[in-house]
Design an enzyme around this catalytic site. Structure first.
Site, PDB file in Angstrom:
ATOM      1  N   TRP A 155       8.426  -3.824 -25.776  1.00 13.81           N
ATOM      2  CA  TRP A 155       8.429  -5.061 -25.016  1.00 13.81           C
ATOM      3  C   TRP A 155       7.871  -6.195 -25.851  1.00 13.81           C
ATOM      4  CZ3 TRP A 155       6.411  -3.476 -19.508  1.00 13.81           C
ATOM      5  CH2 TRP A 155       7.414  -2.711 -18.885  1.00 13.81           C
TER       6      TRP A 155
ATOM      7  N   LYS B 233      12.992  -6.749 -23.496  1.00 11.24           N
ATOM      8  CA  LYS B 233      12.927  -5.333 -23.828  1.00 11.24           C
ATOM      9  C   LYS B 233      13.815  -5.093 -25.046  1.00 11.24           C
ATOM     10  CE  LYS B 233      12.209  -5.445 -19.142  1.00 11.24           C
ATOM     11  NZ  LYS B 233      12.710  -6.518 -18.257  1.00 11.24           N
TER      12      LYS B 233
ATOM     13  N   GLU C 292       2.386  -6.471  -1.830  1.00 11.00           N
ATOM     14  CA  GLU C 292       2.677  -5.041  -1.738  1.00 11.00           C
ATOM     15  C   GLU C 292       1.408  -4.189  -1.836  1.00 11.00           C
ATOM     16  OE1 GLU C 292       4.360  -7.242  -3.397  1.00 11.00           O
ATOM     17  OE2 GLU C 292       6.507  -6.945  -3.070  1.00 11.00           O
TER      18      GLU C 292
ATOM     19  N   THR D 186       7.346 -10.750   2.309  1.00  7.15           N
ATOM     20  CA  THR D 186       7.184 -11.432   1.029  1.00  7.15           C
ATOM     21  C   THR D 186       8.431 -12.271   0.805  1.00  7.15           C
ATOM     22  OG1 THR D 186       8.349  -9.760  -0.265  1.00  7.15           O
ATOM     23  CG2 THR D 186       6.009  -9.387   0.149  1.00  7.15           C
TER      24      THR D 186
END
Lengths: 542, 542
Positions: A446, A441, A335, A188
């Site tokens: 959030w 955050k 992934e 990646t």
């Protein structure tokens, strides 16, 4: 508690390891005459595919490639690539799909890092190969891939692909081995640091192929793939192994069409000629196809196209639907081997607008996928609340290759962290809202920078806005809007705050999302490709 | 050769064992409001199913049931049975589905042999239970299943099912454990000897559910099952766990309908009321349904019904098709968990007769199934030749419970021996021709007794014929036709031989199938249910 007994296996019983070779049983038994097509160059059936897989393994073995070796492929989408998807893992070697668009120094890094021992290289990449050849530390053998089947040039080539296959036996006794053996790997290209290698076992590829074919086929209508479909990838085979769909298509016994290097009119002509009904691509490719001259005459009806890689814009989805394309989203990462979710309708949408919206969301988990959205405190969000998407499934990379710290961060708490922020709606549909690195955050909660930007941009005086998180002693982080005013317009921080506060009062955003400070700028920094450079902005305005 | 490296697993990564509990993720995420229906008695959604599975596990635990224990269920098809299909394996115990039609002495044998520790018993089977209770050596707990939810009678009951669930917590922390843990077991009632126990692991059930849903859904048209279907079993849940389809239906998130004890009009009324579109049964049940009075008014169109257990007669298939039922064959044994093949069309049939014929054949292997037909010498038959069907798949019993000799015989040579004779046609479709015990092995080749009987029965003088194999010093075995002549007709051995020889000359059968001897009888011995008693005939005429 007494332990649950494991099943007894009588000595002669076949335990059936989940190996890539086992994907071939059903198509060979059910539809051995179905075709594999490569451009206008080659056309053969599954029976021949199986023989060519045997020949490729025999040929590679004759060149000294052995179980455990990494074989890296540089090619456009081709029947050769499909053959290597099977032959290389089936002989116990590891297939590395090379992202030919990486900068040369990253290519060198990944080939050395993966210890690639053999390369299969398309003639078009010979200049690239020449430029890096002397930096490759582990490569011993190079096979040339050439549509014209010309003999390789002088200097370091072991064989030309077709000549190698012609000289090699189709009889190769593919052995059984541990289903957790590494089958594939690729790298990646993160925005920072060296590329990271992900890897997938035979077991993972087989389980992905089974679950994905069950998911694709199970849809009552919209987005349904079946054994009569004709498949053509439009996400390159070097990218997340074309989302693993060549394995799915082979297991299902679909007719498969491989288009070589992508050109809009080349893809369209081939799709029309071979009656392609199932593809996948990024939004950019779909946009190119729709705006290509050839497209205006082409009959695109009934083409099922899964969009991934980035969000499917509503306007593009609408344009595709008008042409009769059944377009919808699939969500996954390098992934995750490929897909975690698919946006096939679970129930009939209320109306066309609802249907359109559903197609652009990430969708519902495919079989065996467990999804959660985690709040800043690490617990589950309330239903419908945005949080980091984490996942479990039997086909997720179990780490980054030789990178223990990043591996542990990826799997913190036993779930794979996608780095994406999303919310699961009342209908169970996942909607992506943000990348986690762009989220603010604050006090254990959030705040979505994208959501705040959207609201602030509705203020009549605002020409452009970016919201970043800045450090705050009390709350950890607080949102800071960076605002460019329209020429001639004016507003101050109080006006912007009041504008945002109105949304908080109506419940559209939480109160803690209302910023204290607002910074007015003449211009907002952009990256080379014109995207807002949040990384730079965070550094500058921290 | 260097060994293929196994994938690295970072310590925090979730390895994802294939456990029955993992089948619940997708339906709970995608369609938590879809219904489970039990007759006209109970109706709840998947969310409630999940809670009741938790309650059942908590309740069983409170009664002392622990991981490793065998829990045997005596019930008609019910939501309770579905709950036990999940809760019992998910807590690490072993679900035993009890064939309530076995003779009492065999019931006793199987419950003792499997060491069943707890029983769940429908009130209708209490007389049966009372008759065997004092012979059960391992049973400690009995839970009563009663649609009326009455308190259990005095004497030995631990609880009534609904009361137990009401008193137990839905929160049960189902643990992870080895995917090769035993999940289910049941006993096959062979024609000779004691019943033999087969068993399936969590991994096997999950892989079967994935592969079967991919197979069922992947069909282009005929025989296609999708997420909008409504499922009702008509093969009892105590028989080969209803071919494993309750696991498949749950993974797919189908609406599920459980009919209790089967009666033709009960099944039909429930199917109509709940709009059932997907079932499976033996030919006898389909015949009963079609001839039931209620059926004549019922709209059966669009009902997909898989037939297994014995061959689907052409006439029955035709009658079902006339009523709009999409009827087709599935082939499998108790030993194969459930299906190996499905007779979904791989290509459009040539005409209606061809389509009808295909529906009655065994069909094509489902994903990951490897099928071979072995000749008498143990090698593969020529393509199209009849031989013993042997198989590999990830969900085949790995032996018979505590029966090492029979286990090794089942898996001789690393393939599961089905005991069926069949041929794989040019189109890849498997057709069953015989049971292996009725086949005649002569000179390393096999002769089908059924085929010979069919040919000999076409002789005008023959009223009835049975062909058996008799020992032969030179060839091992030779076919011996036992013939009953029609009243008034006459023929001798030469006439019969000449009749058969004509078929050999035309290539319909091999030359070595022509018998030397023919025996004329007044009558052929039959079994109690009127089938020709080949076992007795072989003993008498050896």
């Amino acid at each position: 508690m007494s332990a649950t007994p494991l099943i007894d296996r009588t000595p002669s019983a076949y335990g059936y390891p989940l190996l890539v070779k086992q994907l071939l049983h059903t198509p060979l038994a059910s539809c051995p005459e179905r075709e594999i097509v490569y451009r206008d160059r080659r056309r053969y059936d599954y029976r021949t595919l199986r023989q060519r897989i045997g020949r490729l393994a025999s040929g590679l073995q004759s060149l000294g490639v052995a179980a455990g070796d990494t074989v890296a492929v540089f090619d456009w989408d081709s029947h050769r690539y499909l053959e290597s998807y099977f032959a290389v893992p089936m002989m116990g070697a590891v297939l590395m799909t090379v992202n030919v668009r990486l900068p040369p120094e990253q290519l060198v890094y990944t080939l050395n890092h993966s210890r690639a021992r053999a390369l299969l290289v398309n003639v078009e990449f010979l200049p690239l190969l020449a430029s890096i050849r002397d930096q490759l530390e582990t490569v011993e053998r190079i096979v040339l891939l050439d549509d014209e089947e010309r003999a390789p040039p002088a200097g370091g080539f072991s064989a030309e692909y077709e000549a190698l296959l012609a000289a090699s036996s189709p009889e190769f006794d593919f052995p059984d081995f541990d289903e957790n053996a590494r089958a594939t790997t690729f790298y990646t290209s993160g925005t920072t640091g060296a590329p990271k290698g992900v890897y997938f076992s035979h077991r993972q590829l087989v389980l992905y192929a089974l679950a994905m074919s069950a998911a694709l086929a199970g849809a009552p209508g919209q987005g349904r793939i079946h054994r009569g479909d004709v498949y053509m990838p439009m996400t390159p085979m070097f990218h997340v192994h074309a989302w693993g769909i060549p394995y799915v298509a082979t297991l299902m016994g679909l007719k498969q069409v491989y288009p070589g290097r992508y050109t809009p009119d080349g893809l369209l002509q081939l799709a029309q000629r071979e009656r392609v009904t199932f593809s996948h691509c990024v939004p950019t490719v779909l946009r190119m196809l729709l705006s290509d001259a050839t497209a205006s005459q082409a009959d695109l009806r009934g083409w099922k196209v899964i969009i991934g890689g980035s969000a499917l814009p509503m306007g593009l989805a609408e344009a595709a639907l008008r042409r009769g394309i059944d377009v919808f989203t699939g969500y996954g990462l390098s992934e995750t081997c490929a897909a975690l979710t698919l946006a096939q309708f679970q129930a009939e949408p209320d109306d066309a607008a609802h249907g359109l919206a559903l197609r652009t969301r990430a969708g519902w988990p495919i079989p065996l996928v467990e999804l959660r959205t985690l709040a800043g405190n690490g617990g589950d969000t309330v239903r419908g609340g945005a949080g980091e998407i984490v996942a479990r499934a039997p086909w997720l990379t179990q780490g980054y290759f030789r990178h223990p710290e990043a591996s542990e961060a990826l799997w913190e708490g036993g779930y794979l962290h996608t780095g994406d922020i999303g919310a699961i709606g009342a209908d169970g549909c996942l909607q992506l809202t943000d990348r986690i690195k762009d989220v603010i955050k604050t006090g254990g909660e959030w705040v979505s920078s994208i959501e705040l930007e959207d609201l602030i941009s509705r203020h009549p005086a605002v020409a452009e806005v970016a919201v970043i998180g800045v450090r705050d002693d009390r709350w950890g982080e607080r949102p800071l809007p960076l605002v460019v005013l329209r020429a001639g317009a004016h507003a101050d921080a109080d006006a912007i705050r009041a504008h945002v506060h109105a949304y908080a009062r109506s419940g559209a955003i939480p109160k803690y999302a209302v910023p204290e400070r607002v910074l007015f700028l003449a211009a907002i920094d952009k990256t080379g490709v014109g995207k807002i450079d949040k990384k730079l902005l965070r550094e500058k305005y921290q």
